[in-house]
Design an enzyme around this catalytic site. Structure first.
Site, short mmCIF file in Angstrom:
data_model
loop_
_atom_site.label_atom_id
_atom_site.label_comp_id
_atom_site.label_asym_id
_atom_site.label_seq_id
_atom_site.Cartn_x
_atom_site.Cartn_y
_atom_site.Cartn_z
CG MET A 203 34.70 -4.98 -46.68
SD MET A 203 33.08 -5.05 -45.93
CE MET A 203 32.31 -6.23 -46.99
NE ARG B 65 35.81 0.87 -50.96
CZ ARG B 65 34.56 0.45 -50.79
NH1 ARG B 65 33.58 1.09 -51.36
NH2 ARG B 65 34.31 -0.61 -50.05
CG LEU C 98 41.71 -9.52 -53.09
CD1 LEU C 98 42.42 -10.46 -54.04
CD2 LEU C 98 42.69 -8.90 -52.10
CD GLU C 99 36.61 -3.01 -50.85
OE1 GLU C 99 36.64 -1.77 -51.01
OE2 GLU C 99 36.09 -3.57 -49.87
CG ASN C 100 42.81 -1.59 -53.95
OD1 ASN C 100 42.41 -0.48 -54.23
ND2 ASN C 100 42.94 -2.00 -52.69
#
Length: 579
Positions: free
Chosen positions: A1, A13, A404-406
């Protein structure tokens, strides 16, 4: 996102660059070799033997040579016997181990080995015809690699090799076989029919599938899964299978046999049984084919919307985002009235109810590109479940989206979602939005989490953007922004444990919504057709259709509005036509 920062909408990103570099390097390597994936040989001449020496590493590394000091013989873990090979790639060394195997000219051989750990390759060179290789991504358990080759008119020796990937995790190898006519240098062992599998169990139920697993059998090349009426439903190389195409709320019984070139064992006993879930048991009341859209609780130069203004095409509206609090694992949500033109909390709550009255599901999304929610232990898992449930009760949300992209921890996120499900009940809508790299292998934490909660999972909408190049389920590398990228990567999920009804494709709504990977809505529709009906495919075509595929997702309803609702106007009506 893409979250909050206007620059993020155009730049993408920065954290994705290393993954793109890895994918590019892998693409180059794969382009330099021919990958041949074939079925296992079902019949062999009586004189056929395993021509490899020390194939199970029971004599250490005798007859094997490994680059530098990368290889060693280990006693654990092993697949069979007391030994196995462990090879550890370094930054400039892929841990290549080789053996010269005596063969006969003008003969066909089946090359196989069982591997575990990091990326592992198996191949044969110097065949005199076409050299072959095959590979697998990271594997937590033993997995068989198999390919075949034919020798040339004067070929009497081939080099069999294994290797890993530069700087990747160590890999393990056991039970290597070069099966075919006796070249005069092998161990002379003819295969015997394996014993039937034991420890057969059924679990991992969805509405239309059941997971069947068993203990590995020595010398088995494949396994056949049967229903108790004798119908063979699957043939696999590993010690588990996902049996699909079942009826909801129905009990099924299964037996399993083991097979190799010598023949097939009798079926396992006793018959083991499992029951599929009831209709709606893991869908949360979402339509068979649904569109998910993310609604922005902030202004990043996309069209600002109230929840009431979200386009009617969206079946699931993910409110973006809940924020981390000072309590580990806990989240909160506050409407950003200042950036939303004075939109009030009371209006927002009323709009949630109105959308639900119109048949929509409104859920709270946790994470996003900048999200820092950490669920790393039992306490934070409980905090997560309690805080999300509190938001559901306060605002009336139907469920939660995990974005949760981390990174996440599969063990404790599973605990958190189990606790939330126990509080919310069977109507919970549970969605996920992993990045493409997160769903490349079942060894990944995101993929493991999805499989762990299959019985309560609604849909995984993988983000097929901001990705660079990635591997498809056929072992080939595909570039983002194409129908092949979407379909070949989606295939990985449905062929590795998720039910098609739990899989969706995620694409940006406009060129400004992501740093890369945008495709026209017509390409989204082509991908949906290819996956559900095997029509409008590109160069990649799945081995089978997935008519129950859940649908599509986009970031975001706001960027869709900015582009004149082109995405929802095209994909919305089309998805209603799917089978």
């Amino acid at each position: 996102m893409i979250r909050r920062s206007p620059l993020a909408a155009s730049a993408g990103r920065g954290s994705r660059i290393p993954r793109r570099a890895w994918a590019g390097a892998l693409s180059a390597a794969l382009a330099a070799s021919t990958l041949t994936l074939t079925g296992l040989a079902t019949e062999a001449a009586a004189a056929d033997v395993n021509n490899a020496k020390n194939p199970g590493f029971e004599s250490g590394l005798a007859n094997w040579a490994c680059s530098s000091t990368t290889g060693s013989a280990v006693s654990s873990p092993v697949r069979t016997g007391t030994g196995a090979l462990k090879a550890s790639p370094a930054g400039h060394d892929n841990a290549r181990c080789t053996q010269a195997v005596a063969v006969k000219p003008n003969s066909t051989y089946t090359l196989s080995a069982w591997v575990q750990g990091g990326l592992a390759y198996l191949g044969a060179s110097g065949t005199g015809t076409t050299d072959v290789s095959t590979w697998t991504a990271d594997s937590a358990g033993w997995k068989q690699l198999t390919t075949t080759f034919t020798t040339g008119a004067t070929t009497t020796s081939v080099t069999v090799y294994t290797h890993g990937w530069y700087g990747a995790a160590a890999y393990l190898v056991d039970d290597v076989s070069v099966f075919g006519p006796d070249g005069g240098g092998g161990n002379g062992e003819e295969p015997v029919i394996p014993v039937p599998p034991t420890g057969v169990a059924v679990g991992g139920a969805t509405k239309t599938s059941l997971d069947v697993s068993w203990k590995p059998v020595p010398n088995a090349a494949s396994y056949h899964v049967y229903r108790e009426d004798g119908t063979k439903v699957q043939t696999v190389s590993g010690a588990s299978a996902v049996v699909t195409g079942l009826a909801p709320d129905t009990e099924y019984g299964f037996q399993v046999s083991a097979a190799n070139a010598a023949g097939e064992s009798v079926k396992s006993t006793p018959v083991v049984r499992g029951r599929t879930l009831k209709e709606g048991g893991n869908g949360g009341g979402v339509p068979k084919h649904a569109i998910t859209g993310y609604w922005q609780n902030f202004n990043n130069q996309a069209t600002v919307q109230t929840l009431a203004q979200v386009q009617d095409a969206y079946d699931i509206i993910a409110v973006s985002f809940a924020d981390a609090t000072s309590t580990p694992g806990a989240v909160s949500f506050t409407l950003n009235s200042a950036q939303l033109g004075g939109y009030t909390d009371a209006q927002f709550r009323a709009d949630v109810k109105a959308k639900q009255a119109a048949g929509k599901k409104v859920i709270i999304s946790v994470g996003g590109e900048l999200g820092t929610v950490r669920v790393n232990d039992a306490a934070s898992a409980t905090n997560f479940a309690n805080s999300v449930h509190a938001l559901m009760q306060s605002y009336g949300f139907d469920g939660v989206d995990i974005d949760l992209e981390n990174g996440l921890n599969a063990t404790y996120m599973t605990q958190a979602l189990r606790q939330l499900s126990a509080k919310a009940g069977p109507s919970l809508v549970l969605t996920m939005a992993p990045q493409t790299i997160d769903m490349q292998s079942t060894a990944g934490e995101y993929f493991k989490t999805a499989l762990n909660v299959k019985d309560i999972l609604t849909v995984v909408n993988t983000q097929y953007y901001n990705s660079g190049a990635m591997l498809g389920c056929d072992g080939k590398v595909y570039s983002q922004g194409t129908v092949d990228f979407i379909t070949a990567l989606t295939c990985i999920q449905v062929e590795n444990g998720l039910d098609p009804s739990q899989v969706g494709i995620g694409l940006p709504a406009s060129t400004r919504a992501a740093g890369g990977g945008y495709v026209a809505p017509s390409v989204v529709n082509n991908a949906l057709d290819c996956l559900t009906k095997l029509t409008n495919c590109g160069s990649f075509k799945p081995a089978r259709a997935y008519p129950a595929l859940r649908g599509a997702m986009t970031w975001s309803t706001n960027w869709d509005a900015t582009a004149g609702n082109a995405w929802s106007n095209a994909v919305g009506p089309h998805i209603r036509t799917l089978p």
